[in-house]
Write an enzyme that holds these catalytic residues in place. Structure first.
Site, PDB file in Angstrom:
ATOM      1  N   PRO A 293       0.788  -1.239   0.000  1.00  0.00           N
ATOM      2  CA  PRO A 293       0.000   0.000   0.000  1.00  0.00           C
ATOM      3  C   PRO A 293       0.817   1.284   0.000  1.00  0.00           C
ATOM      4  O   PRO A 293       0.245   2.375  -0.128  1.00  0.00           O
ATOM      5  CB  PRO A 293      -0.833  -0.117   1.289  1.00  0.00           C
ATOM      6  N   TYR A 385       3.117   9.288  -8.286  1.00  0.00           N
ATOM      7  CA  TYR A 385       2.120   9.300  -7.205  1.00  0.00           C
ATOM      8  C   TYR A 385       0.751   9.761  -7.727  1.00  0.00           C
ATOM      9  O   TYR A 385      -0.274   9.208  -7.343  1.00  0.00           O
ATOM     10  CB  TYR A 385       2.602  10.210  -6.060  1.00  0.00           C
TER      11      TYR A 385
HETATM   12  P1  RFL Z   1     -11.545  -6.598  -3.688  1.00  0.00           P
HETATM   13  O1  RFL Z   1     -11.883  -5.294  -3.095  1.00  0.00           O
HETATM   14  O2  RFL Z   1     -10.775  -7.579  -2.897  1.00  0.00           O
HETATM   15  O3  RFL Z   1     -12.928  -7.260  -4.132  1.00  0.00           O
HETATM   16  C1  RFL Z   1     -13.003  -8.607  -4.558  1.00  0.00           C
HETATM   17  C2  RFL Z   1     -14.375  -9.118  -4.233  1.00  0.00           C
HETATM   18  O4  RFL Z   1     -14.505 -10.458  -4.714  1.00  0.00           O
HETATM   19  C3  RFL Z   1     -15.223 -11.207  -3.758  1.00  0.00           C
HETATM   20  N1  RFL Z   1     -14.954 -12.641  -3.962  1.00  0.00           N
HETATM   21  C4  RFL Z   1     -15.850 -13.521  -4.457  1.00  0.00           C
HETATM   22  N2  RFL Z   1     -17.110 -13.357  -4.902  1.00  0.00           N
HETATM   23  C5  RFL Z   1     -17.780 -14.455  -5.333  1.00  0.00           C
HETATM   24  N3  RFL Z   1     -17.253 -15.718  -5.331  1.00  0.00           N
HETATM   25  C6  RFL Z   1     -15.980 -15.929  -4.889  1.00  0.00           C
HETATM   26  N4  RFL Z   1     -15.464 -17.171  -4.881  1.00  0.00           N
HETATM   27  C7  RFL Z   1     -15.222 -14.798  -4.431  1.00  0.00           C
HETATM   28  N5  RFL Z   1     -13.968 -14.640  -3.919  1.00  0.00           N
HETATM   29  C8  RFL Z   1     -13.825 -13.329  -3.653  1.00  0.00           C
HETATM   30  C9  RFL Z   1     -14.730 -10.679  -2.423  1.00  0.00           C
HETATM   31  O5  RFL Z   1     -15.638 -10.949  -1.370  1.00  0.00           O
HETATM   32  C10 RFL Z   1     -14.595  -9.190  -2.726  1.00  0.00           C
HETATM   33  O6  RFL Z   1     -15.750  -8.462  -2.374  1.00  0.00           O
HETATM   34  O7  RFL Z   1     -10.760  -6.413  -5.089  1.00  0.00           O
HETATM   35  P2  RFL Z   1     -10.882  -5.293  -6.211  1.00  0.00           P
HETATM   36  O8  RFL Z   1     -12.331  -5.000  -6.528  1.00  0.00           O
HETATM   37  O9  RFL Z   1      -9.952  -5.707  -7.264  1.00  0.00           O
HETATM   38  O10 RFL Z   1     -10.357  -3.935  -5.535  1.00  0.00           O
HETATM   39  C11 RFL Z   1      -9.008  -3.789  -5.227  1.00  0.00           C
HETATM   40  C12 RFL Z   1      -8.841  -3.004  -3.923  1.00  0.00           C
HETATM   41  O11 RFL Z   1      -9.760  -3.457  -2.963  1.00  0.00           O
HETATM   42  C13 RFL Z   1      -7.428  -3.154  -3.386  1.00  0.00           C
HETATM   43  O12 RFL Z   1      -6.454  -2.993  -4.416  1.00  0.00           O
HETATM   44  C14 RFL Z   1      -7.055  -2.168  -2.304  1.00  0.00           C
HETATM   45  O13 RFL Z   1      -7.997  -2.034  -1.306  1.00  0.00           O
HETATM   46  C15 RFL Z   1      -5.730  -2.662  -1.712  1.00  0.00           C
HETATM   47  N6  RFL Z   1      -5.557  -2.243  -0.348  1.00  0.00           N
HETATM   48  C16 RFL Z   1      -5.146  -0.969  -0.157  1.00  0.00           C
HETATM   49  N7  RFL Z   1      -4.856  -0.188  -1.225  1.00  0.00           N
HETATM   50  C17 RFL Z   1      -4.453   1.063  -1.056  1.00  0.00           C
HETATM   51  O14 RFL Z   1      -4.218   1.764  -2.055  1.00  0.00           O
HETATM   52  N8  RFL Z   1      -4.339   1.581   0.233  1.00  0.00           N
HETATM   53  C18 RFL Z   1      -4.634   0.826   1.357  1.00  0.00           C
HETATM   54  O15 RFL Z   1      -4.551   1.296   2.473  1.00  0.00           O
HETATM   55  C19 RFL Z   1      -5.052  -0.507   1.186  1.00  0.00           C
HETATM   56  N9  RFL Z   1      -5.354  -1.286   2.251  1.00  0.00           N
HETATM   57  C20 RFL Z   1      -5.836  -3.098   0.736  1.00  0.00           C
HETATM   58  C21 RFL Z   1      -5.743  -2.589   2.045  1.00  0.00           C
HETATM   59  C22 RFL Z   1      -6.217  -4.441   0.537  1.00  0.00           C
HETATM   60  C23 RFL Z   1      -6.475  -5.297   1.610  1.00  0.00           C
HETATM   61  N10 RFL Z   1      -6.815  -6.696   1.314  1.00  0.00           N
HETATM   62  C24 RFL Z   1      -7.097  -7.113  -0.046  1.00  0.00           C
HETATM   63  C25 RFL Z   1      -6.815  -7.739   2.217  1.00  0.00           C
HETATM   64  C26 RFL Z   1      -6.036  -3.423   3.125  1.00  0.00           C
HETATM   65  C27 RFL Z   1      -6.388  -4.752   2.935  1.00  0.00           C
HETATM   66  C28 RFL Z   1      -6.711  -5.567   4.164  1.00  0.00           C
HETATM   67  C1  PHB Z   2      -5.029   5.308   3.622  1.00  0.00           C
HETATM   68  O1  PHB Z   2      -5.600   4.273   3.981  1.00  0.00           O
HETATM   69  O2  PHB Z   2      -5.480   6.435   3.925  1.00  0.00           O
HETATM   70  C2  PHB Z   2      -3.790   5.211   2.816  1.00  0.00           C
HETATM   71  C3  PHB Z   2      -3.176   3.979   2.626  1.00  0.00           C
HETATM   72  C4  PHB Z   2      -2.022   3.901   1.878  1.00  0.00           C
HETATM   73  C5  PHB Z   2      -1.464   5.055   1.353  1.00  0.00           C
HETATM   74  C6  PHB Z   2      -2.066   6.285   1.543  1.00  0.00           C
HETATM   75  C7  PHB Z   2      -3.238   6.359   2.279  1.00  0.00           C
HETATM   76  O3  PHB Z   2      -0.312   4.992   0.626  1.00  0.00           O
END
Ligand code: RFL
Ligand code: PHB
Length: 390
Positions: A293, A385
């Site tokens: 992240p 960025y």
């Molecule tokens: P998502 O959001 O994981 O959504 C995928 C969806 O698919 C569903 N799914 C299923 N549905 C039906 N049948 C199945 N067999 C399935 N298996 C899974 C899941 O329930 C889910 O709802 O992926 P998507 O849409 O590609 O979006 C991507 C973003 O969510 C992700 O890149 C970011 O959130 C990554 N990420 C973060 N990115 C940042 O830029 N800053 C952050 O602070 C940040 N924190 C995170 C994160 C990702 C995390 N993950 C994946 C565990 C924190 C976490 C905990």
């Molecule tokens: C946020 O969750 O606000 C977040 C996470 C990762 C970043 C910046 C912001 O690099």
């Protein structure tokens, strides 16, 4: 059941695709394993690139984002008490927007409801069949019964743990992985942010991040070893550790008495699966790639994949053109790899790696000093960025 595009996963990637397809007159069904409340309870990304903001506007889901999102013209990097501001707007002409993934997802659900979009919740996709034909099938289970959807295409928007990527045969699929020996412990708090802009704080004790969701809700992170358990981190311990890692004048502004709304640990990983298309199956978002992240790129990369995929499917169904379909994987991967590089680099310069020797620690400090003195280095950082062009 029959549809033109079966979308596996109702996270931001799947919902945005279904909305854009609908606006192009293309039918889809979204199948999501979890309940809507569960999906909206996940606290994740917070920073949107200008390209993502533009795509959400095109999708007609930007009213709340344009009203409540914060425009940030810069952010800071700190090394102990030294602070360096990166002037994003001055160097690139573009700001970023601070607006949480939870809110993006909520806006997409509202828009899908208004247009009568079909989203099947608490339905788990268990199998994908016939991806090499032009009648691929999604098999899902709901309430203990098996159902089938026949489609022209399947969009695998099912995140890192979903089944779609594994439906690409092992002989065809190639995976690239870098695991980091630490995670981020995050805390969401009802309190005024300690600083008006984000601060990425490098420190000998480990990395810390000051972020926010609004003027009244702050989001903070500290780097922790992967062995660390959430129950060992009462909020007081979190605040103490964060204060030691961020510049002292910022620490003095930190409001640590607000209600704690959420705490969670996320591991850090770099991952790419190639190719992103196999026959009639596409991968988009976290199903095809993961970034740590540190560069705020995860959600933004999901959006750029969907940009390419929507254009490809629109050209196929509405202009009888195969070109976008054939080129999707190469186009999306070209942008993915550059964001992988940036996220890996940001992670490398800002975190404390347990295996680092004294020389490598000096290299990190030299990176910071070079950034502080070189406008060219700052411009390169700013360009990445705010987001590379689509
Ligand atoms: P998502 O959001 O994981 O959504 C995928 C969806 O698919 C569903 N799914 C299923 N549905 C039906 N049948 C199945 N067999 C399935 N298996 C899974 C899941 O329930 C889910 O709802 O992926 P998507 O849409 O590609 O979006 C991507 C973003 O969510 C992700 O890149 C970011 O959130 C990554 N990420 C973060 N990115 C940042 O830029 N800053 C952050 O602070 C940040 N924190 C995170 C994160 C990702 C995390 N993950 C994946 C565990 C924190 C976490 C905990
Ligand atoms: C946020 O969750 O606000 C977040 C996470 C990762 C970043 C910046 C912001 O690099």
């Amino acid at each position: 059941m029959k549809t033109q595009v079966a979308i596996v996963g109702g996270g931001p990637a799947g919902l945005l695709l279904s909305q854009l397809l609908d606006l192009s007159g293309i039918d889809s069904i979204v199948i999501e394993r979890r309940s809507r409340d569960y999906v909206l309870g996940r606290i994740r990304a917070g920073v949107l690139e200008a390209g993502t903001v533009g795509l959400l506007r095109e999708a007609g889901v930007s009213d709340r984002m344009d009203r409540d999102g914060q425009t940030h013209d810069g952010f800071e990097i700190s090394w102990h008490d030294e602070r360096l501001r990166i002037d994003l707007a001055g160097m690139t002409g573009k700001p970023v927007t601070v607006y949480g993934q939870t809110e993006v997802t909520r806006d997409l659900y509202t828009a899908r409801d208004e247009r009568g979009g079909e989203i099947i919740h608490e339905a788990e996709v268990v199998r994908i069949e016939s991806t090499e034909s032009d009648r691929p099938i999604v098999v899902f289970e709901k309430n203990g019964e098996e159902h089938r959807i026949e489609a022209r295409f399947i969009a695998g928007c099912d995140g890192f743990h979903g089944p779609c990527r594994r439906a690409i045969p092992e002989g065809v699929r190639r995976e690239f992985v870098r695991e980091y020996p630490f995670g981020w412990l995050g805390l969401l708090s009802r309190s005024k942010p300690a600083n008006s802009e984000l601060i990425y704080a490098a420190h000998e004790r480990g990395f810390g991040l000051c972020s926010m969701r609004s003027d009244a809700v702050s989001r903070y992170y500290v780097q922790v070893p992967l062995t660390e358990k959430l129950e060992d981190w009462p909020a007081d311990r979190f605040w103490d550790e964060l204060k030691r890692r961020i510049p002292v004048d910022v620490a003095s502004q930190l409001q640590s008495d607000g209600e704690v709304l959420e705490m969670s640990v996320a591991p850090l990983r770099s991952f790419v699966s190639e190719p992103l298309r196999h026959g009639s199956l596409f991968l988009a978002g976290d199903s095809g790639h993961i970034v740590p992240p540190t560069g705020a790129k995860g959600l933004n990369l999901a959006a750029s994949d969907i940009f390419y995929l929507h254009r490809a499917l629109d050209a196929f169904f509405n202009s009888a053109s195969n070109e976008g379909i054939v080129n999707y994987s190469a186009k999306a991967l070209s942008r993915v790899w550059k964001s992988e590089r940036f996220s890996w680099w940001m992670t490398s310069i800002l975190h404390d790696f347990p295996e680092m020797n004294a020389f490598e620690k000096r290299m990190q400090k030299a990176e910071f000093d070079y950034l502080a003195q070189s406008e060219a280095a700052q411009r390169s950082l700013a360009e990445n960025y705010v987001g590379l062009p689509y």
